[in-house]
Design an enzyme around this catalytic site. Structure first.
Site: not given
Ligand code: NDP
Ligand code: 2IT
Length: 451
Positions: A170, A130
């Site tokens: 992420d 990561k």
């Molecule tokens: P994005 O940046 O696309 O979206 C994040 C969302 O979560 C936004 O709505 C943001 O609001 C909110 N958010 C972030 N930090 C906080 C906080 N501290 N408190 C409240 N709301 C918060 O990220 P992703 O959708 O990609 O990621 C979301 C989660 O999913 C994370 O935990 C990530 O690690 C996990 N994840 C993502 C993957 C991926 O493929 N993208 C894969 C697996 C897991 P705001 O815009 O106001 O910050």
């Molecule tokens: O938390 C996760 O699994 C991710 N942000 C996606 C990682 C990836 O390599 O696609």
């Protein structure tokens, strides 16, 4: 620095805390795994005596570096970038990059540790890693984000490669950032190769990668429900967040007949008692990825209720999908969800439930609770499929990738059942995912001998 043998959870955790001061999220992630693995390995000397769990909690390497870039008014800005290369026993390091002001070494060590188990569960050859930076993209122009990404990759590029370490997105890193990062890598390396995933379809991306995490989180819930004779159709669903994972989770829920009541961001939550429609989800996607606005604007546009500073967990519903960030469901919120009759939780975000919330859900034995390492593995699984397509220099169709994603999630569900089924038939999905994820990595580490 003496590493205690993993015999007693408290003693083992004391060592982890002492060796990794000031990293509470890392301690939490290790504790969540160790509480299942330590009992499991007590009668397995090959794991216990060869200190496999102790070795797994030490990253192979942590790279930390300075990122200097110039903002739009000509001021120099200095950020800190990291890449945690946790474990490459079963494949190249693989995992996302997070840009958020809260990023520090401990945060990324928690995510890289989790990633190792998650990637193992997918059945694809990917190790765990990561990276990220304490850079806040909010309020930054496209050009600023581009200059930051280029400066970040200028250092990162020497540590990654298609067979070494393959980053992706992420929080704060989506299609725009992956484009800038890949462009800079390509320029520095003078090689067009599968070194990042989540690329756009025009330059080596895979169909369904954008959708995969959110879709997978819903597929996992459907697997759990089906296993217990139920379905998503007709169920009232709480979704938190409004980023990549949340919007595609909402989209798949709607497609499968669920009713999505909420979305949120770090400022507040919108509640739509009649359910959010697909057109409205599309509007939110555009709001968040193009106009980069706040979720409150969706309430103004569609007449939803807006709750400033609130999260969705107080709304009555059947299923919950935390898709924003770590520790977003604490003990009190878990009690509210249980009191309101919520029956299933599928974790789209990484480690969204606190230890207290996890044990409350586990005590209420009717709760179906899928941990992040199983429930959000769809994203990295399709990243793995993107790597395969890049190696083949081919692009599979949407339906082919979606079908593979569904199969992978089904297999993750089955592994959780295999290792997590309790007397009486209740499935402890946390235990199942931890043990299944551990075993494959542990066996590979054993094969390599002492290192
Ligand atoms: P994005 O940046 O696309 O979206 C994040 C969302 O979560 C936004 O709505 C943001 O609001 C909110 N958010 C972030 N930090 C906080 C906080 N501290 N408190 C409240 N709301 C918060 O990220 P992703 O959708 O990609 O990621 C979301 C989660 O999913 C994370 O935990 C990530 O690690 C996990 N994840 C993502 C993957 C991926 O493929 N993208 C894969 C697996 C897991 P705001 O815009 O106001 O910050
Ligand atoms: O938390 C996760 O699994 C991710 N942000 C996606 C990682 C990836 O390599 O696609």
């Amino acid at each position: 620095m003496v590493v205690d043998k993993a015999e007693n959870l408290e003693k083992f955790m004391e060592g982890v805390v002492e060796r990794n001061p000031g990293e509470p999220e890392f301690h939490q992630a290790v504790h969540e795994v160790a509480m299942d693995i330590i009992p499991y390995i007590q009668d397995k000397p090959r794991y216990k005596d060869l200190r496999i769990l102790e070795r797994m909690t030490e990253p192979d390497r942590v790279v930390s570096f300075r990122v200097v870039w110039e903002d739009d008014v000509g001021e120099l800005r200095v950020n800190r970038g990291f890449r945690v290369q946790q474990n490459n026993a079963i494949g190249p390091y693989k995992g996302g990059i997070r840009f958020h002001p809260s990023v520090n070494q401990g945060m990324l060590k928690f995510l890289a540790f989790e990633q190792t188990f998650k990637n193992s569960l997918t059945g694809l050859p990917m190790g765990g890693g990561k990276g990220g930076a304490n850079f806040d993209p909010k309020g930054r122009s496209d050009r600023e984000v581009m200059r930051f990404c280029q400066a970040f990759m200028t250092e990162l590029h020497r540590h990654i490669g298609p067979d070494t370490d393959v980053p992706a997105g992420d929080i704060g890193v989506g299609a725009r950032e992956v484009g800038y990062l890949f462009g800079q890598y390509k320029r520095l390396a003078n090689r067009f190769e599968g070194v990042l995933t989540g690329k756009a379809l025009e330059f080596g991306g895979s169909h369904i990668r954008t959708e995969a995490t959110g879709y997978g989180t819903v597929y996992m819930m459907e697997e759990m429900l089906t296993h217990h004779g139920e379905h998503i159709e007709g169920q009232r669903c709480l979704v938190s967040g409004s980023g990549n994972v949340a919007t595609y989770c909402a989209e798949k829920l709607i497609a499968m007949g669920g009713k999505v009541l909420t979305l949120s961001d770090s400022n507040g939550m919108v509640y739509a008692p009649k359910g959010i429609t697909q057109d409205q989800v599309d509007w939110v996607k555009e709001l968040k990825t193009v106009r980069r606005g706040r979720i409150s604007e969706a309430a103004e546009e569609f007449g939803f209720d807006y709750h400033d500073g609130a999260e969705p967990w107080g709304i009555e519903a059947d299923l919950a999908f935390p898709c924003a960030t770590q520790n977003e469901i604490d003990g009190e919120e878990a009690r509210t969800l249980l009191k309101n009759g919520v029956r299933g939780v599928s974790e789209g975000a990484n480690m969204p439930t606190t230890p207290e919330a996890i044990s409350l859900f586990s005590e209420a034995r009717r709760m179906l609770h899928a941990p992040a390492k199983a429930a959000n593995a769809g994203g990295v699984a399709v990243s793995g499929l993107e790597m395969s397509q890049n190696s083949l220099r081919l692009q599979w169709s949407e339906s082919e990738v979606d079908e593979r994603l569904r199969k992978i999630i089904r297999s993750i569900h089955d592994q959780c059942v295999e290792y997590g089924v309790q007397s009486g038939g209740h499935v402890d999905y946390f235990k199942g995912a931890n043990i299944a994820g551990f075993t494959k990595v542990a066996d590979a580490m054993l094969a390599y001998g002492v290192m």
